[in-house]
Enzyme design. Structure first.
Site, PDB file in Angstrom:
ATOM      1  N   THR A 131    -120.819 -15.194  -9.905  1.00  0.00           N
ATOM      2  CA  THR A 131    -119.716 -16.313  -9.268  1.00  0.00           C
ATOM      3  C   THR A 131    -120.338 -17.240  -8.784  1.00  0.00           C
ATOM      4  O   THR A 131    -120.337 -18.476  -9.452  1.00  0.00           O
ATOM      5  CB  THR A 131    -118.675 -15.472  -8.816  1.00  0.00           C
ATOM      6  OG1 THR A 131    -117.714 -13.686  -9.942  1.00  0.00           O
ATOM      7  CG2 THR A 131    -117.137 -16.235  -9.569  1.00  0.00           C
ATOM      8  N   VAL A 132    -120.732 -17.048  -7.608  1.00  0.00           N
ATOM      9  CA  VAL A 132    -120.564 -18.277  -7.105  1.00  0.00           C
ATOM     10  C   VAL A 132    -121.873 -18.869  -7.703  1.00  0.00           C
ATOM     11  O   VAL A 132    -121.533 -20.661  -7.668  1.00  0.00           O
ATOM     12  CB  VAL A 132    -120.787 -17.524  -5.896  1.00  0.00           C
ATOM     13  CG1 VAL A 132    -120.930 -19.236  -4.860  1.00  0.00           C
ATOM     14  CG2 VAL A 132    -119.225 -17.182  -5.223  1.00  0.00           C
ATOM     15  N   LYS A 157    -121.758 -14.225   3.624  1.00  0.00           N
ATOM     16  CA  LYS A 157    -121.366 -13.982   4.876  1.00  0.00           C
ATOM     17  C   LYS A 157    -121.714 -12.580   5.831  1.00  0.00           C
ATOM     18  O   LYS A 157    -121.976 -12.607   6.965  1.00  0.00           O
ATOM     19  CB  LYS A 157    -119.108 -14.104   5.047  1.00  0.00           C
ATOM     20  CG  LYS A 157    -119.164 -12.337   4.069  1.00  0.00           C
ATOM     21  CD  LYS A 157    -118.035 -13.112   2.978  1.00  0.00           C
ATOM     22  CE  LYS A 157    -117.691 -11.976   2.006  1.00  0.00           C
ATOM     23  NZ  LYS A 157    -116.742 -12.607   0.907  1.00  0.00           N
ATOM     24  N   GLY A 208    -113.801 -19.790   2.013  1.00  0.00           N
ATOM     25  CA  GLY A 208    -114.670 -20.320   0.892  1.00  0.00           C
ATOM     26  C   GLY A 208    -114.490 -22.070   0.840  1.00  0.00           C
ATOM     27  O   GLY A 208    -115.554 -22.407   1.384  1.00  0.00           O
ATOM     28  N   ILE A 232    -112.798 -23.997   2.196  1.00  0.00           N
ATOM     29  CA  ILE A 232    -111.770 -24.811   3.604  1.00  0.00           C
ATOM     30  C   ILE A 232    -113.013 -25.463   4.314  1.00  0.00           C
ATOM     31  O   ILE A 232    -114.067 -24.400   5.235  1.00  0.00           O
ATOM     32  CB  ILE A 232    -110.831 -23.831   4.321  1.00  0.00           C
ATOM     33  CG1 ILE A 232    -110.119 -23.183   3.292  1.00  0.00           C
ATOM     34  CG2 ILE A 232    -110.271 -24.888   4.745  1.00  0.00           C
ATOM     35  CD1 ILE A 232    -109.178 -22.369   3.439  1.00  0.00           C
ATOM     36  N   GLY A 259    -107.843  -8.804 -12.172  1.00  0.00           N
ATOM     37  CA  GLY A 259    -108.973  -9.403 -11.467  1.00  0.00           C
ATOM     38  C   GLY A 259    -109.623 -10.147  -9.767  1.00  0.00           C
ATOM     39  O   GLY A 259    -109.835 -10.717  -9.481  1.00  0.00           O
ATOM     40  N   GLU A 303    -111.307  -6.492  -5.925  1.00  0.00           N
ATOM     41  CA  GLU A 303    -112.839  -5.584  -6.490  1.00  0.00           C
ATOM     42  C   GLU A 303    -112.469  -4.726  -7.539  1.00  0.00           C
ATOM     43  O   GLU A 303    -111.592  -3.745  -7.116  1.00  0.00           O
ATOM     44  CB  GLU A 303    -113.099  -5.447  -5.658  1.00  0.00           C
ATOM     45  CG  GLU A 303    -114.215  -7.003  -4.879  1.00  0.00           C
ATOM     46  CD  GLU A 303    -114.809  -8.053  -5.547  1.00  0.00           C
ATOM     47  OE1 GLU A 303    -115.418  -7.024  -7.049  1.00  0.00           O
ATOM     48  OE2 GLU A 303    -115.575  -8.805  -4.761  1.00  0.00           O
ATOM     49  N   LYS A 315    -115.969 -11.979   9.033  1.00  0.00           N
ATOM     50  CA  LYS A 315    -115.646 -13.313   8.720  1.00  0.00           C
ATOM     51  C   LYS A 315    -115.061 -14.124  10.489  1.00  0.00           C
ATOM     52  O   LYS A 315    -115.307 -15.213  10.894  1.00  0.00           O
ATOM     53  CB  LYS A 315    -114.246 -14.036   7.484  1.00  0.00           C
ATOM     54  CG  LYS A 315    -115.059 -13.913   6.516  1.00  0.00           C
ATOM     55  CD  LYS A 315    -113.820 -14.323   5.335  1.00  0.00           C
ATOM     56  CE  LYS A 315    -114.480 -14.438   3.720  1.00  0.00           C
ATOM     57  NZ  LYS A 315    -113.359 -13.708   2.933  1.00  0.00           N
ATOM     58  N   GLY A 325    -112.690 -17.343  -5.334  1.00  0.00           N
ATOM     59  CA  GLY A 325    -112.778 -18.028  -5.947  1.00  0.00           C
ATOM     60  C   GLY A 325    -114.565 -19.266  -6.299  1.00  0.00           C
ATOM     61  O   GLY A 325    -114.430 -19.630  -5.456  1.00  0.00           O
TER      62      GLY A 325
HETATM   63  N1  HSE Z   1    -113.097 -10.411  -1.784  1.00  0.00           N
HETATM   64  C1  HSE Z   1    -113.190 -11.951  -0.290  1.00  0.00           C
HETATM   65  C2  HSE Z   1    -111.852 -12.099  -0.459  1.00  0.00           C
HETATM   66  C3  HSE Z   1    -114.102 -13.277  -1.307  1.00  0.00           C
HETATM   67  O1  HSE Z   1    -111.141 -11.604  -0.632  1.00  0.00           O
HETATM   68  O2  HSE Z   1    -111.313 -13.235   0.281  1.00  0.00           O
HETATM   69  C4  HSE Z   1    -114.196 -14.416  -0.374  1.00  0.00           C
HETATM   70  O3  HSE Z   1    -115.070 -14.290   0.622  1.00  0.00           O
END
Ligand code: HSE
Length: 397
Positions: free
Chosen positions: A11-12, A100, A129, A131, A182, A185, A200, A298
């Site tokens: 994704t990223v 992270k 993300g 920010i 979605g 997970e 984080k 995202g």
């Molecule tokens: N699983 C993480 C979230 C993804 O829901 O924030 C971003 O780090």
């Protein structure tokens, strides 16, 4: 020309390739040179993908190509990602990442290797993300003694709690909906048990303290025990419930970290942060309170933060390196930070339990608010009253 390699086309990673391609004129102008993705490392092939020809399966192709000066690590985990990051930095290639887990665990070591090899290890995308909170803490708030950082740092749990708030729904059914949409997970453990938030907040606490904060030692409670009744009770008292990661500096400069569901007053800026959005509320001794808000997860939001790091690395080489933190463990607070709790009790027991705490039951519902107490004092209260205490949630203030 500046050549980039992307490790992991998930994704990223695919977002990083898209941002560099789609915004190429901006990315190249801001880098001071034309920027191009030369390789994508993945175990899989991508037949039909426009970048199919860039896919390689052997990391040494990237490591041994002197034209590649910047590597984006978007693989995740602490196995191959750690090995490849170390190898790239030792070759003098800057590494930009959203990982992270790796930053929380090995950030100090990897930053040192980068410094020793004249390159950078950059990880803006690892917290919040899109920010720009890491850059803000390391470049804009450097005149501050940061006294507290409190953040909504996980999009999945914020989505679930927001939905529980809006629809008076229970945790299990909301998690199921989040998975169907979605947003969560299939294995949501790291999110709902608070481990993702712990990683984080430990990175933010690393920056705040200049020392290593072990994410495994963060006092962590997830949101699985938050019920529809807890949410209804919170709302009727003028609060909502948010999963917060909090790092607090003590008067003796020690740091205490915690992840837990908190009651947040409805008029507090963090209460208005809904759905998958994140926000980080930073208190400094001169600046007082500031808040940073945006998409915490995202594909494109996260990729944008990775590419901003790529641009910094392209322009400044090793001089964009964050001050970061060292490997010395942080001095942890000897006593845990105390909070008031909203306690929900079995019908008929609130008055007795409340009065034993020197508090009064709230009108119209079986709950009361304690004075400030530590987690172990609250546990002792639960032990004393057994299942008459249905839940207790800390109040953020
Ligand atoms: N699983 C993480 C979230 C993804 O829901 O924030 C971003 O780090």
């Amino acid at each position: 020309m500046k050549y980039v390699a992307v490790l992991g086309y998930g994704t990223v990673g695919s977002g990083v390739v898209y941002v560099i391609d789609h915004n190429n004129s901006i990315v190249s102008a801001n880098s001071g040179d034309e920027m191009q993705v030369k390789y994508i490392l993945d175990l899989r092939d991508f037949p039909g993908d426009p970048n199919e020809s860039k896919v390689v399966h052997d990391v040494d192709v990237i490591m041994n190509d002197p034209e590649v000066s910047i590597v984006c690590e978007t693989m995740g985990g602490v196995g191959a990602a750690y090995k490849f990051t170390k190898a790239a930095l030792e070759k003098g290639k800057s590494v930009c990442t959203s990982n992270k887990e790796l930053v929380a665990k090995h950030g100090a070591e990897l930053m040192k290797i980068a410094r020793d090899n004249g390159c950078s290890y950059l990880f803006e995308a690892s917290v919040g993300g899109g920010i720009p909170v890491i850059r803000t803490l390391t470049t804009a708030l450097t005149a501050e003694r940061i006294t507290q950082i409190a953040g909504i740092l996980n999009g999945t749990t914020n989505f679930i709690l927001s939905k529980m708030e809006k629809e008076s729904a229970g945790f299990d059914e909301t998690l199921k909906t989040a998975q169907e949409l979605g947003y969560a997970e299939q294995d949501p453990t790291a999110d709902i048990e608070g481990h993702d938030t712990a990683r984080k907040i430990s990175i933010l606490a690393d920056i705040m303290s200049g020392h290593f904060v072990d994410s495994d030692k963060v006092d962590t409670t997830g949101i699985t025990a938050v019920s529809a009744d807890d949410m209804a009770n919170a709302l009727s008292s003028g609060y909502t419930i948010k999963l917060l990661g909090i790092a607090t500096r003590g008067d003796d400069d020690s740091i205490s970290t915690m992840v837990a569901p908190f009651l947040v007053r409805k008029d507090h800026p963090l209460a208005g942060v809904s759905d998958v959005f994140n926000a980080i509320f930073v208190t400094g001794n001169m600046l007082d309170e500031t808040m940073y808000y945006g998409k915490g997860a995202g594909k494109l939001a996260t990729a944008s933060a990775v590419v901003a790091d790529v641009i910094d690395a392209a322009r400044k080489g090793s001089s964009c390196m964050y001050k970061g933190w060292d490997e010395t463990p942080v001095r942890e607070s000897s006593s845990s930070v105390k909070f008031r709790y909203m306690v929900r009790c079995k019908k008929g027991s609130a008055e007795d339990i409340a009065s034993s705490c020197g508090a009064e039951a709230l009108d119209g519902n079986a709950s009361f608010i304690t004075g400030k107490m530590s987690g172990s004092e609250f546990d002792a209260l639960c032990e004393k009253y057994g299942d008459a205490v249905l839940s207790g949630i800390r109040i953020y203030e």
